[in-house]
Scaffold this motif. Structure first.
Motif, PDB file in Angstrom:
ATOM      1  N   UNK A   1       0.845  -1.185   0.000  1.00  0.00           N
ATOM      2  CA  UNK A   1       0.000   0.000   0.000  1.00  0.00           C
ATOM      3  C   UNK A   1       0.887   1.243   0.000  1.00  0.00           C
ATOM      4  N   UNK A   2       0.580   2.146  -0.906  1.00  0.00           N
ATOM      5  CA  UNK A   2       1.300   3.413  -0.973  1.00  0.00           C
ATOM      6  C   UNK A   2       0.414   4.510  -0.416  1.00  0.00           C
ATOM      7  N   UNK A   3       0.924   5.232   0.586  1.00  0.00           N
ATOM      8  CA  UNK A   3       0.167   6.331   1.168  1.00  0.00           C
ATOM      9  C   UNK A   3       0.952   7.613   0.974  1.00  0.00           C
ATOM     10  N   UNK A   4       0.287   8.645   0.542  1.00  0.00           N
ATOM     11  CA  UNK A   4       0.974   9.907   0.344  1.00  0.00           C
ATOM     12  C   UNK A   4      -0.063  11.026   0.271  1.00  0.00           C
ATOM     13  N   UNK A   5       0.414  12.204  -0.116  1.00  0.00           N
ATOM     14  CA  UNK A   5      -0.504  13.327  -0.261  1.00  0.00           C
ATOM     15  C   UNK A   5      -0.242  13.974  -1.608  1.00  0.00           C
ATOM     16  N   UNK A   6      -1.248  14.583  -2.115  1.00  0.00           N
ATOM     17  CA  UNK A   6      -1.110  15.243  -3.417  1.00  0.00           C
ATOM     18  C   UNK A   6      -1.796  16.582  -3.375  1.00  0.00           C
ATOM     19  N   UNK A   7      -1.322  17.474  -4.185  1.00  0.00           N
ATOM     20  CA  UNK A   7      -2.014  18.745  -4.280  1.00  0.00           C
ATOM     21  C   UNK A   7      -2.683  18.848  -5.636  1.00  0.00           C
ATOM     22  N   UNK A   8      -2.574  17.791  -6.403  1.00  0.00           N
ATOM     23  CA  UNK A   8      -2.999  17.865  -7.779  1.00  0.00           C
ATOM     24  C   UNK A   8      -3.379  16.450  -8.186  1.00  0.00           C
ATOM     25  N   UNK A   9      -4.653  16.152  -8.095  1.00  0.00           N
ATOM     26  CA  UNK A   9      -5.068  14.770  -8.330  1.00  0.00           C
ATOM     27  C   UNK A   9      -4.837  14.334  -9.768  1.00  0.00           C
ATOM     28  N   UNK A  10      -4.943  15.274 -10.688  1.00  0.00           N
ATOM     29  CA  UNK A  10      -4.738  14.910 -12.086  1.00  0.00           C
ATOM     30  C   UNK A  10      -3.309  14.418 -12.286  1.00  0.00           C
ATOM     31  N   UNK A  11      -2.358  15.180 -11.720  1.00  0.00           N
ATOM     32  CA  UNK A  11      -0.964  14.782 -11.818  1.00  0.00           C
ATOM     33  C   UNK A  11      -0.725  13.445 -11.143  1.00  0.00           C
ATOM     34  N   UNK A  12      -1.369  13.253 -10.008  1.00  0.00           N
ATOM     35  CA  UNK A  12      -1.179  12.005  -9.287  1.00  0.00           C
ATOM     36  C   UNK A  12      -1.687  10.821 -10.096  1.00  0.00           C
ATOM     37  N   UNK A  13      -2.826  11.015 -10.711  1.00  0.00           N
ATOM     38  CA  UNK A  13      -3.376   9.943 -11.528  1.00  0.00           C
ATOM     39  C   UNK A  13      -2.399   9.575 -12.637  1.00  0.00           C
ATOM     40  N   UNK A  14      -1.853  10.608 -13.287  1.00  0.00           N
ATOM     41  CA  UNK A  14      -0.907  10.356 -14.371  1.00  0.00           C
ATOM     42  C   UNK A  14       0.335   9.645 -13.826  1.00  0.00           C
ATOM     43  N   UNK A  15       0.766  10.084 -12.661  1.00  0.00           N
ATOM     44  CA  UNK A  15       1.973   9.524 -12.061  1.00  0.00           C
ATOM     45  C   UNK A  15       1.784   8.041 -11.779  1.00  0.00           C
ATOM     46  N   UNK A  16       0.670   7.716 -11.146  1.00  0.00           N
ATOM     47  CA  UNK A  16       0.422   6.321 -10.785  1.00  0.00           C
ATOM     48  C   UNK A  16       0.378   5.442 -12.022  1.00  0.00           C
TER      49      UNK A  16
END
Lengths: 321, 321
Positions: free
Chosen positions: B271-286
């Motif tokens: 499980x990866x837990x973190x925080x994001x300020x930009x969900x779009x970027x996070x989605x792309x990152x994942x």
DNA sequence: TGGTTCAGGACAGCTTTCGTCCGCAAGGCC
DNA sequence: GGCCTTGCGGACGAAAGCTGTCCTGAACCA
């Protein structure tokens, strides 16, 4: 006069550290009189490093930008930062400077104190790898190879060939080159008595390096052409073409030079053409632009995107389309 | 003895350039006798730079790794490579060294010859920006700010505030800090007569910098705590939790330290837990990890992934799910 | 105008530098 | 083991450089 040289170096490092220093401050730091400081400053100027001076209450000495690079005097932290930065640039594939970056890194690694070296490798293992395009090259391996080429050291390594089998090689390394997104080592295979081109990401070096050898004549005068031919034989690159809904100038800023060509279509869209050796990575890469786009060709890339969309939908807890 | 210092520097640069040099070669390059070379080598050793020597036919001098960093003597290309590399590391956000990297970059930029500076900025505009997480910071701006802090230069800039309006500020910059994925400048606002924390990506500096000022006492002893509090007020970070179908060790290698926590679930997932300020970027990152995963929370991230999947399907020429 | 800061000439005393010449030691090769 | 190559370092003397202590000028700022 060891003292004088050492002091000159120290003076240079002080000047690199902060912008403005008064003559008195420098004299205090260097344990000499201000007259000697003035003389030392003159010496630096004679060496070609432009030290500007301002008179008056807000005056002082300041190191400016000259015609050539002065020696960089880095403290430990900064040296680590530079090593990590170069490593990042190398493995991220900053276009057009790969060989130079590797050379600079090799130079740095040779003189890097051991304790700093461990810090560098520690950082590297925690660095964001640019995993978008698949295999990344270990900057440590790259510098090892670069140094071996430079110093004409024989090199032994395990090489994983295309079909997954691993063989042990003894080689005389000659050139390190980059083609597309991959690094190659051109070396003379001692056992096979012939030139071979190795993919660096498949090399697992065996340290330490061997005895020195005498460089041979290269198999071709134009190395880049030679390597290009050899690599082309592999024919691993698949061309693709994508319509991006983004103005051409904006995309150009984000696409590395040489990586692909951008052709404007209208004010708000353009066509990106390039080649990939890994469609999965390309699909992921394209998706990170965060803009609408359409794959024009090939079909395989479309399939890849469909598959990826399926994964995302699954990740979002919905049935795949 | 200008000659001696210059020669010592040249000797060092030769030793950094190549690994093995015979005394004769060095004497030739430096235009002195071998006896003087020996003496110079001794001097370098006294300065703490370990020059190893080997006798015999395969002998020669070699610069080793010592306890401290020797001055780095870079040629023009290498200096550009280092500058670009540091810039890449800074804007890519290599964890844990941001401030040091910026400091080193600032040091380098101050003494970089003008013609090299243009080359660096040329390269930067063609560099792969790490566009995965949204805004990137311009390394040039960052070094300008770092230098202004270091030199206590007043700074004027246009600042785009949260609601998009731009204001002109005159400030006394004190600290540059990084929190999460963003850079902040702590400065005294001269007009407002108060401390302000500015987001660097919203700063448009006006050159040249102003006159020097006298540093003030910082508003808090613990700067990182202070900035942390200030930033937390913005409350822009959204926690997320994702189940990755990848062994924990493998993911750890690819996730930068401090970016998030990785908890193993079983042999093949974590499980990866973190925080994001930009969900779009996070989605792309994942999506770039290229492995199966499932979003556990929040719902917004799932929505984002669904939307992205829709885009991909459209790109592939199929109707969105 | 006065205070501050860099600039640089002159001098004396001292230290360092550098080429030359030498015998010695260590590693590789036949 | 003999031989060659390469680095090591002492001694010496002429030449050059370094540093501190004066001092006078000049530029800049308040």
């Amino acid at each position: 006069m060891l003292q004088t040289s050492a002091r000159l170096l120290k003076l240079l490092s002080l000047l690199e550290m902060r912008r403005d220093w008064s003559g008195d401050e420098l004299a205090g730091r260097l344990d000499v009189t201000t007259r000697t400081v003035r003389r030392d400053v003159d010496k630096l100027r004679e060496l070609g490093y432009p030290v500007h001076a301002m008179t008056g209450t807000a005056g002082g000495y300041r190191l400016g930008a000259g015609a050539s690079m002065p020696p960089l005097l880095l403290d430990d932290d900064e040296a680590v930062a530079v090593a990590v930065g170069l490593g990042t640039a190398v493995s991220a594939g900053v276009s057009g400077m790969e060989e130079t970056s590797v050379r600079a890194l090799a130079k740095l690694e040779q003189i890097l104190p051991p304790k700093l070296r461990t810090r560098v490798s520690g950082f590297r293992s925690h660095t964001v790898p640019v995993h978008i395009e698949g295999e990344t090259v270990d900057p440590g391996t790259l510098t090892l190879l670069a140094n071996a080429c430079r110093d004409h050291d024989r090199l032994r390594f395990d090489y994983v060939s295309h079909d997954g089998t691993s063989t042990y090689r003894i080689t005389e390394p000659h050139r390190l080159a980059r083609a597309g997104r991959r690094w190659y080592l051109l070396a003379w295979d001692v056992d096979k008595q012939d030139w071979r081109l190795f993919r660096v990401d498949r090399i697992e070096p065996v340290t330490p390096t061997g005895p020195r050898f005498k460089p041979r004549d290269l198999p071709d005068d134009d190395m880049s052409a030679y390597i290009g031919r050899k690599v082309a034989l592999g024919a691993y690159q698949i061309p693709f073409k994508v319509l991006m809904h983004l103005p051409a100038e904006k995309l150009r800023q984000r696409v590395p030079e040489r990586w692909g060509t951008v052709t404007p279509v209208d004010e708000n869209s353009c066509v990106l053409e390039s080649r990939a050796d890994n469609l999965e990575g390309t699909a992921a890469y394209l998706s990170t632009y965060g803009v609408e786009f359409e794959v024009l060709e090939p079909q395989e890339l479309k399939d890849q995107l469909t598959a990826m969309a399926g994964r995302l939908l699954k990740a979002a807890g919905r049935p795949a389309a």
